[in-house]
Scaffold this motif. Structure first.
Motif, mmCIF file in Angstrom:
data_model
loop_
_atom_site.group_PDB
_atom_site.id
_atom_site.type_symbol
_atom_site.label_atom_id
_atom_site.label_comp_id
_atom_site.label_asym_id
_atom_site.label_seq_id
_atom_site.Cartn_x
_atom_site.Cartn_y
_atom_site.Cartn_z
ATOM 1 N N TYR A 150 0.843 -1.189 0.000
ATOM 2 C CA TYR A 150 0.000 0.000 0.000
ATOM 3 C C TYR A 150 0.884 1.246 0.000
ATOM 4 O O TYR A 150 1.912 1.302 0.677
ATOM 5 C CB TYR A 150 -0.896 0.033 1.234
ATOM 6 N N GLY A 151 0.452 2.258 -0.745
ATOM 7 C CA GLY A 151 1.123 3.550 -0.732
ATOM 8 C C GLY A 151 0.191 4.577 -0.109
ATOM 9 O O GLY A 151 -0.919 4.797 -0.604
ATOM 10 N N LEU A 152 0.606 5.191 0.989
ATOM 11 C CA LEU A 152 -0.268 6.095 1.748
ATOM 12 C C LEU A 152 0.331 7.491 1.846
ATOM 13 O O LEU A 152 1.559 7.664 1.858
ATOM 14 C CB LEU A 152 -0.493 5.555 3.157
ATOM 15 N N ARG A 153 -0.582 8.492 1.970
ATOM 16 C CA ARG A 153 -0.131 9.875 2.090
ATOM 17 C C ARG A 153 -0.728 10.599 3.296
ATOM 18 O O ARG A 153 -0.205 11.621 3.709
ATOM 19 C CB ARG A 153 -0.464 10.629 0.804
ATOM 20 N N LEU A 154 -1.823 10.093 3.839
ATOM 21 C CA LEU A 154 -2.448 10.756 4.993
ATOM 22 C C LEU A 154 -2.803 9.806 6.125
ATOM 23 O O LEU A 154 -2.508 10.084 7.287
ATOM 24 C CB LEU A 154 -3.722 11.495 4.548
ATOM 25 N N ILE A 155 -3.474 8.710 5.817
ATOM 26 C CA ILE A 155 -3.871 7.767 6.860
ATOM 27 C C ILE A 155 -2.614 7.179 7.510
ATOM 28 O O ILE A 155 -1.671 6.807 6.817
ATOM 29 C CB ILE A 155 -4.738 6.630 6.271
ATOM 30 N N PRO A 156 -2.570 7.088 8.837
ATOM 31 C CA PRO A 156 -1.385 6.514 9.492
ATOM 32 C C PRO A 156 -1.020 5.131 8.967
ATOM 33 O O PRO A 156 -1.901 4.288 8.730
ATOM 34 C CB PRO A 156 -1.810 6.455 10.964
ATOM 35 N N MET B 14 -5.510 8.675 14.017
ATOM 36 C CA MET B 14 -5.796 10.101 14.144
ATOM 37 C C MET B 14 -4.809 10.944 13.354
ATOM 38 O O MET B 14 -3.642 10.582 13.213
ATOM 39 C CB MET B 14 -5.779 10.515 15.615
ATOM 40 N N ILE B 15 -5.303 12.067 12.842
ATOM 41 C CA ILE B 15 -4.479 13.027 12.110
ATOM 42 C C ILE B 15 -4.424 14.301 12.946
ATOM 43 O O ILE B 15 -5.450 14.931 13.213
ATOM 44 C CB ILE B 15 -5.053 13.301 10.711
ATOM 45 N N GLY B 16 -3.215 14.661 13.384
ATOM 46 C CA GLY B 16 -3.028 15.771 14.309
ATOM 47 C C GLY B 16 -3.256 17.128 13.679
ATOM 48 O O GLY B 16 -3.205 17.304 12.456
ATOM 49 N N ALA B 17 -3.488 18.133 14.540
ATOM 50 C CA ALA B 17 -3.836 19.481 14.105
ATOM 51 C C ALA B 17 -2.772 20.138 13.236
ATOM 52 O O ALA B 17 -3.075 21.029 12.439
ATOM 53 C CB ALA B 17 -4.111 20.355 15.331
ATOM 54 N N GLY B 18 -1.517 19.708 13.367
ATOM 55 C CA GLY B 18 -0.452 20.314 12.584
ATOM 56 C C GLY B 18 -0.352 19.810 11.158
ATOM 57 O O GLY B 18 0.453 20.310 10.370
ATOM 58 N N VAL B 19 -1.165 18.813 10.807
ATOM 59 C CA VAL B 19 -1.084 18.180 9.493
ATOM 60 C C VAL B 19 -2.083 18.815 8.529
ATOM 61 O O VAL B 19 -3.239 19.065 8.889
ATOM 62 C CB VAL B 19 -1.369 16.665 9.608
ATOM 63 N N LEU B 20 -1.655 19.064 7.299
ATOM 64 C CA LEU B 20 -2.553 19.550 6.253
ATOM 65 C C LEU B 20 -3.378 18.384 5.717
ATOM 66 O O LEU B 20 -2.842 17.300 5.484
ATOM 67 C CB LEU B 20 -1.754 20.162 5.111
ATOM 68 N N VAL B 21 -4.661 18.603 5.502
ATOM 69 C CA VAL B 21 -5.543 17.549 5.012
ATOM 70 C C VAL B 21 -6.113 17.930 3.644
ATOM 71 O O VAL B 21 -6.714 18.999 3.492
ATOM 72 C CB VAL B 21 -6.692 17.280 6.001
ATOM 73 N N ASP B 22 -5.917 17.055 2.683
ATOM 74 C CA ASP B 22 -6.559 17.178 1.379
ATOM 75 C C ASP B 22 -7.752 16.220 1.405
ATOM 76 O O ASP B 22 -7.559 14.997 1.437
ATOM 77 C CB ASP B 22 -5.587 16.793 0.270
ATOM 78 N N PRO B 23 -8.984 16.737 1.426
ATOM 79 C CA PRO B 23 -10.146 15.847 1.523
ATOM 80 C C PRO B 23 -10.194 14.780 0.433
ATOM 81 O O PRO B 23 -10.636 13.651 0.696
ATOM 82 C CB PRO B 23 -11.333 16.811 1.418
ATOM 83 N N GLU B 24 -9.750 15.111 -0.776
ATOM 84 C CA GLU B 24 -9.758 14.122 -1.858
ATOM 85 C C GLU B 24 -8.856 12.946 -1.524
ATOM 86 O O GLU B 24 -9.220 11.784 -1.716
ATOM 87 C CB GLU B 24 -9.323 14.772 -3.171
ATOM 88 N N VAL B 25 -7.672 13.236 -1.027
ATOM 89 C CA VAL B 25 -6.742 12.177 -0.641
ATOM 90 C C VAL B 25 -7.295 11.398 0.544
ATOM 91 O O VAL B 25 -7.239 10.158 0.581
ATOM 92 C CB VAL B 25 -5.351 12.769 -0.286
ATOM 93 N N PHE B 26 -7.842 12.101 1.507
ATOM 94 C CA PHE B 26 -8.371 11.474 2.718
ATOM 95 C C PHE B 26 -9.460 10.458 2.381
ATOM 96 O O PHE B 26 -9.391 9.285 2.799
ATOM 97 C CB PHE B 26 -8.924 12.556 3.649
#
Length: 340
Positions: A52-58, A69-81
């Motif tokens: 698997y190749g991941l960019r947001l999910i731990p 969990m994704i911490g407050a300091g992380v940028l979130v792209d809803p499409e990727v999420f």
């Protein structure tokens, strides 16, 4: 109660994904939290014969008993999420993944600004994921936050509160840092760096945990070094030399061929010092020393390999507790019980 933070020791691509998967699958923390910049960093995870190749999910998602969990300091792209929620559906990540409402959001316009900036895309070598422009908007106080995005409503929580309550209850938390020390906006090879700091202290802040609650900082080094994009690289070798050593690589997010260099002891010492490293995980030993491939017992390593590991421990003053000798989780030498 244990709070552990994992960091990359160089320019990313150190094999953090495998280390995270191994540690979370074995230690089974109650929360696995993502820290770092955002979806401009990719982690590769191999588990049960699948990659698997991941960019947001731990990357520790394979431990199905943990909240992700994704911490407050992380940028979130809803499409990727949302893509990754579907991508990892067999692991029930939808029912386990939460995002801090204070995360800043990456919009399509951020990706466009990233891709069409000659400075970012051509000189610095940005991945085009929109992280730099989104962080710029965050600094200017004009970025949208996750709590204000309707489609994220069901996934919003206070990550800091959840982590601290979990630790106070005597349970374990594992914090995944992304990218690597030498890409730090403060300590890396500026200006050829990412858009924020990438050290353990910032990863702790990203998920809202104070330094007095951090027990272990595990820094991952590859047995050789790679980097994607432009910038200084003191130990770099030619692509021909890399091919001859069978250590050529390609980026998870960009697909770009990585530049390759020999292990940099001076960099390792600085990285351990600034990260406050308590343990080193060493990956790709099998690529540098093919005779050690799939070895699972330290005593079976070659003398040359043992000397290399001993030199790292001596120079950095930090024990090498995890040694990866192949892509499979079982191809791991775990010395934590002996060295800690």
């Amino acid at each position: 109660m244990t709070c552990s933070i994992l960091t990359g020791g160089a320019w990313g691509d150190e094999g953090k994904g495998k280390c995270i998967t191994y540690l979370c699958n074995n230690d089974k923390p109650d929360i696995i939290a993502r820290a770092g910049v955002g979806p401009n960093a990719g982690h590769s995870v191999e588990f049960n014969g699948e990659k698997y190749g991941l960019r947001l999910i731990p990357s520790g998602f394979v431990h199905t008993g943990a909240k992700l969990m994704i911490g407050a300091g992380v940028l979130v792209d809803p499409e990727v999420f949302f893509h990754e929620l579907e991508y990892l559906n067999k692991y029930d990540v939808k029912g386990r993944t939460l995002v801090d409402g204070r995360c800043a959001i990456i919009k399509p316009e951020h990706r466009e600004r990233d891709k069409h900036s000659d400075y970012l895309s051509k000189k610095i070598g940005s991945t085009g994921s929109g992280c730099g422009p989104a962080n710029s908007d965050r600094v200017l106080r004009i970025a949208d936050l996750a709590k204000d995005v309707p489609e994220l409503e069901d996934y919003i929580t206070d990550v800091s509160l959840a982590i601290n309550e979990t630790l106070d209850e005597g349970n374990d938390v594992f914090v995944e840092g992304s990218q690597g020390f030498s890409l730090s906006l403060y300590y890396g090879t500026y200006p050829y760096v990412t858009s924020k700091d990438t050290c353990a202290s910032t990863f702790a802040a990203d998920v809202g945990v104070g330094p007095t609650k951090v027990d272990e900082v595990i820094t991952v080094f590859k047995s050789y070094i790679t980097r994607v994009g432009a910038g200084p690289f003191p130990t770099e070798i030619t692509q021909e030399e890399a091919e001859a050593k069978n250590i050529e690589e390609y980026g998870v997010v960009t697909g770009r061929r990585r530049r390759v260099g020999l292990f940099d002891m001076d960099l390792a010492k600085e990285s351990c010092r600034i990260n406050g490293t308590t343990q080193i995980a060493l990956t790709c030993v099998d690529k540098l020393y093919p005779d050690c491939a799939k070895t699972q017992d330290f005593s079976d390593l070659s003398g040359e390999t043992k000397k290399f590991i001993d030199d790292i421990q001596t120079e950095t003053g930090v024990p090498v507790t995890i040694i990866s000798t192949g892509p499979d989780l079982k191809d791991t030498i775990d010395l934590r019980d002996e060295l800690l």
